[in-house]
Design a protein around this motif. Sequence first.
Motif, PDB file in Angstrom:
ATOM      1  N   GLY A  13     -21.578  13.136   9.712  1.00 49.31           N
ATOM      2  CA  GLY A  13     -22.159  12.141   8.820  1.00 49.31           C
ATOM      3  C   GLY A  13     -21.205  11.569   7.786  1.00 49.31           C
ATOM      4  N   GLN A  14     -19.890  11.804   7.970  1.00 44.58           N
ATOM      5  CA  GLN A  14     -18.929  11.287   7.000  1.00 44.58           C
ATOM      6  C   GLN A  14     -17.915  10.410   7.742  1.00 44.58           C
ATOM      7  OE1 GLN A  14     -18.005  13.037   3.621  1.00 44.58           O
ATOM      8  NE2 GLN A  14     -20.105  13.765   3.580  1.00 44.58           N
ATOM      9  N   SER A  15     -17.143   9.662   6.960  1.00 41.80           N
ATOM     10  CA  SER A  15     -16.053   8.947   7.605  1.00 41.80           C
ATOM     11  C   SER A  15     -14.918   9.937   7.882  1.00 41.80           C
ATOM     12  CB  SER A  15     -15.579   7.797   6.720  1.00 41.80           C
ATOM     13  OG  SER A  15     -15.222   8.283   5.461  1.00 41.80           O
ATOM     14  N   VAL A  16     -13.889   9.480   8.542  1.00 45.86           N
ATOM     15  CA  VAL A  16     -12.814  10.361   8.996  1.00 45.86           C
ATOM     16  C   VAL A  16     -12.084  10.995   7.813  1.00 45.86           C
ATOM     17  CG1 VAL A  16     -10.689  10.433  10.329  1.00 45.86           C
ATOM     18  CG2 VAL A  16     -12.536   8.910  11.016  1.00 45.86           C
ATOM     19  N   ALA A  17     -12.012  12.336   7.778  1.00 47.17           N
ATOM     20  CA  ALA A  17     -11.308  13.030   6.699  1.00 47.17           C
ATOM     21  C   ALA A  17      -9.817  13.107   6.991  1.00 47.17           C
ATOM     22  CB  ALA A  17     -11.887  14.422   6.494  1.00 47.17           C
ATOM     23  N   VAL A  18      -9.478  13.379   8.255  1.00 46.65           N
ATOM     24  CA  VAL A  18      -8.084  13.484   8.681  1.00 46.65           C
ATOM     25  C   VAL A  18      -7.973  12.849  10.066  1.00 46.65           C
ATOM     26  CG1 VAL A  18      -6.266  15.060   9.413  1.00 46.65           C
ATOM     27  CG2 VAL A  18      -7.604  15.598   7.381  1.00 46.65           C
ATOM     28  N   SER A  39      -7.742  13.122   0.001  1.00 48.24           N
ATOM     29  CA  SER A  39      -6.842  12.636   1.041  1.00 48.24           C
ATOM     30  C   SER A  39      -6.805  13.580   2.249  1.00 48.24           C
ATOM     31  CB  SER A  39      -5.439  12.416   0.481  1.00 48.24           C
ATOM     32  OG  SER A  39      -4.950  13.585  -0.125  1.00 48.24           O
ATOM     33  N   GLY A  40      -7.531  14.680   2.179  1.00 44.26           N
ATOM     34  CA  GLY A  40      -7.637  15.548   3.353  1.00 44.26           C
ATOM     35  C   GLY A  40      -6.734  16.771   3.325  1.00 44.26           C
ATOM     36  N   LYS A  41      -6.144  17.060   2.171  1.00 45.05           N
ATOM     37  CA  LYS A  41      -5.208  18.186   2.071  1.00 45.05           C
ATOM     38  C   LYS A  41      -5.884  19.517   2.372  1.00 45.05           C
ATOM     39  CE  LYS A  41      -4.445  17.379  -2.330  1.00 45.05           C
ATOM     40  NZ  LYS A  41      -5.372  16.277  -2.598  1.00 45.05           N
ATOM     41  N   SER A  42      -7.011  19.756   1.702  1.00 44.34           N
ATOM     42  CA  SER A  42      -7.701  21.042   1.906  1.00 44.34           C
ATOM     43  C   SER A  42      -8.185  21.170   3.337  1.00 44.34           C
ATOM     44  CB  SER A  42      -8.891  21.171   0.950  1.00 44.34           C
ATOM     45  OG  SER A  42      -8.462  21.129  -0.375  1.00 44.34           O
TER      46      SER A  42
HETATM   47  N1  LIG Z   1     -17.387  20.496   4.022  1.00 46.43           N
HETATM   48  C1  LIG Z   1     -17.333  19.153   3.986  1.00 46.43           C
HETATM   49  N2  LIG Z   1     -18.373  18.399   4.418  1.00 46.43           N
HETATM   50  C2  LIG Z   1     -18.316  17.075   4.402  1.00 46.43           C
HETATM   51  N3  LIG Z   1     -17.279  16.359   3.964  1.00 46.43           N
HETATM   52  C3  LIG Z   1     -16.210  17.027   3.507  1.00 46.43           C
HETATM   53  C4  LIG Z   1     -16.176  18.458   3.503  1.00 46.43           C
HETATM   54  N4  LIG Z   1     -14.989  18.849   2.998  1.00 46.43           N
HETATM   55  C5  LIG Z   1     -14.315  17.713   2.723  1.00 46.43           C
HETATM   56  N5  LIG Z   1     -15.036  16.623   3.027  1.00 46.43           N
HETATM   57  C6  LIG Z   1     -14.609  15.224   2.893  1.00 46.43           C
HETATM   58  O1  LIG Z   1     -13.394  15.057   3.563  1.00 46.43           O
HETATM   59  C7  LIG Z   1     -12.483  14.290   2.815  1.00 46.43           C
HETATM   60  C8  LIG Z   1     -11.219  15.078   2.565  1.00 46.43           C
HETATM   61  O2  LIG Z   1     -11.536  16.177   1.725  1.00 46.43           O
HETATM   62  P1  LIG Z   1     -10.491  17.321   1.343  1.00 46.43           P
HETATM   63  O3  LIG Z   1      -9.843  17.808   2.567  1.00 46.43           O
HETATM   64  O4  LIG Z   1     -11.206  18.311   0.510  1.00 46.43           O
HETATM   65  O5  LIG Z   1      -9.437  16.502   0.476  1.00 46.43           O
HETATM   66  P2  LIG Z   1      -8.459  17.006  -0.675  1.00 46.43           P
HETATM   67  O6  LIG Z   1      -8.291  18.468  -0.569  1.00 46.43           O
HETATM   68  O7  LIG Z   1      -7.207  16.235  -0.433  1.00 46.43           O
HETATM   69  O8  LIG Z   1      -9.105  16.604  -1.978  1.00 46.43           O
HETATM   70  C9  LIG Z   1     -13.208  13.882   1.541  1.00 46.43           C
HETATM   71  O9  LIG Z   1     -13.711  12.595   1.722  1.00 46.43           O
HETATM   72  C10 LIG Z   1     -14.314  14.882   1.445  1.00 46.43           C
HETATM   73  O10 LIG Z   1     -15.435  14.321   0.815  1.00 46.43           O
END
Ligand SMILES: Nc1ncnc2c1ncn2[C@@H]1O[C@H](COP(=O)(O)OP(=O)(O)O)[C@@H](O)[C@H]1O
Lengths: 270, 238
Positions: A13-18, A39-42
């Motif tokens: 349900g989200q746009s592309v994270a990575v 930006s998708g680091k975590s």
């Molecule tokens: N568990 C999750 N469920 C839905 N969306 C997520 C989840 N974790 C991260 N996202 C989305 O993925 C994108 C990248 O997140 P994240 O990897 O946490 O980035 P960063 O660590 O660089 O801040 C963001 O748009 C975030 O909202």
Amino acid sequence: MIEFETVSKTYPGQSVAVADFSLVVPSHRTVVLVGSSGSGKSTLLRTVNRMVEPTSGRVLIDDEDVRERDPVALRRSIGYVLQHGGLLPHRSVLDNIATVPVLKGTPKRRARTAASELLERVGLDPKIGRRYPGQLSGGQQQRVGVARALAADPNILLMDEPFGAVDPIMRRELQEELLRLQAELHKTIVFVTHDIDEAFLLGDEVVVLREGGVIAQRGTPAEILGAPADDFVRDFVGADRAERELHITTVDGRSIAVDGTGRPVGVLAP
Amino acid sequence: MNLFLDALAWLTDPAHWTGPGGVPTRVLQHLAITFAAVTAAAILALPAGVLIGHTRKGAGLVGAIAGAARAIPTLGLLTLLGLALGIGLKAPLIALIVLAVPSVLAGAYAGVQNVDTAITGAARAIGMNPRQIVFQVEIPLAAPVLIGGLRAATLQVVATATLAAYTADFGLGRYLFSGLKSRDYAEMLAGALLVAALALLLELLFAAGQRLAAKRIAAPAHEKGAAESDSPREKEPV
Ligand SMILES: Nc1ncnc2c1ncn2[C@@H]1O[C@H](COP(=O)(O)OP(=O)(O)O)[C@@H](O)[C@H]1O
Ligand SMILES: [Mg+2]
């Protein structure tokens, strides 16, 4: 060695994270992923210990796909440090550090002794071991977090903005401590931060990410600072910032480095 | 006022403190059925509540079960069960279990669900399996709330266990029913006072237990003495 092979992740349900992220993290090196929040680091970091499963692509550790590994065993073999420590509030500092070795079957007493030694290793008084995380300062908690990550002697350390929540002076101390530890331990470290100065300080190699985990530039800190790939990177690393623009003036026969605002920042070594 | 003095007189009469119908026996019976009902409710509802709190699935189910069970009038249920099962302890025991389940379930569920996901997430990330997360992280941290659910259930059950005397010669309710029958209001009031005293005693015990669980298990950092140093002292980095 950690390899990301065209890793993509889309949360439901989200746009592309990575999208299509590829990178090789050589053994015994520190690679820093730096980018703004979201930006998708975590997400990328967490694909390494299978806290996140990629939608496509794969992650290899020493040429083995992490999907072949049992997730629990995999996680126990990788040190993980989080921003807020993630310590267990109901366990003493020693027991927190000893958690993974005890899970792996090390006798409690031996694990505690080792934990006590680790406290010293990360620059803490072993007496602190009997306390609980809630009784420590933010900086102390982060040190304990590092000690816990090292407890099972992993080859790999994943660090997700570990020093993001402590004050600047403490952060600097923690960064120096990590550099000192890494000089002794030679772990393979993937470090995530949004602070470019931290990235340049700690990274053997720095990967600048833009939205969607897209690599804007990768290289040594000197390469990135010296030749930013584009305006995004130039802006992100602050290459045009006055304090990055150094020149030399001579005062009383000595060469002084002065930044763009005219503030002296150092003396040129002979 | 007079009645109260009569009740006191009844309570201090040594004749009422001996034999199979004496106060000590009745108190023990009352405690026994309370304990049995709460234990059974705990066996049924604790695992379910912990599981639902852990998975965060089926919260609606908890609400529905708790709501429905709370809406059942215990006396009505007891009457129905009594008709079906006849004289004896079975009917009141089941009615009391039904009474206790919602509180136990809600306590376990709320306690586990409210554990900070940052903590459980970190536990998972360093390599705890789901079972270890439940037993080593969630249950200890939820202990005070979980015990709170048992406490609420016990209080309800100990007060309502008087109804056991409806279908059996059992517990302190006996004084209420026999007093009512023979219009011995002193005996009735004495029985009610004994129930109240027992409830108060259990309440105090549980309050202490909850405090202990909070101090020793869930948040030992706040234990007195352990926190002798608030000023964070750090060794100089080398
Ligand atoms: N568990 C999750 N469920 C839905 N969306 C997520 C989840 N974790 C991260 N996202 C989305 O993925 C994108 C990248 O997140 P994240 O990897 O946490 O980035 P960063 O660590 O660089 O801040 C963001 O748009 C975030 O909202
Ligand atoms: Mg992040």
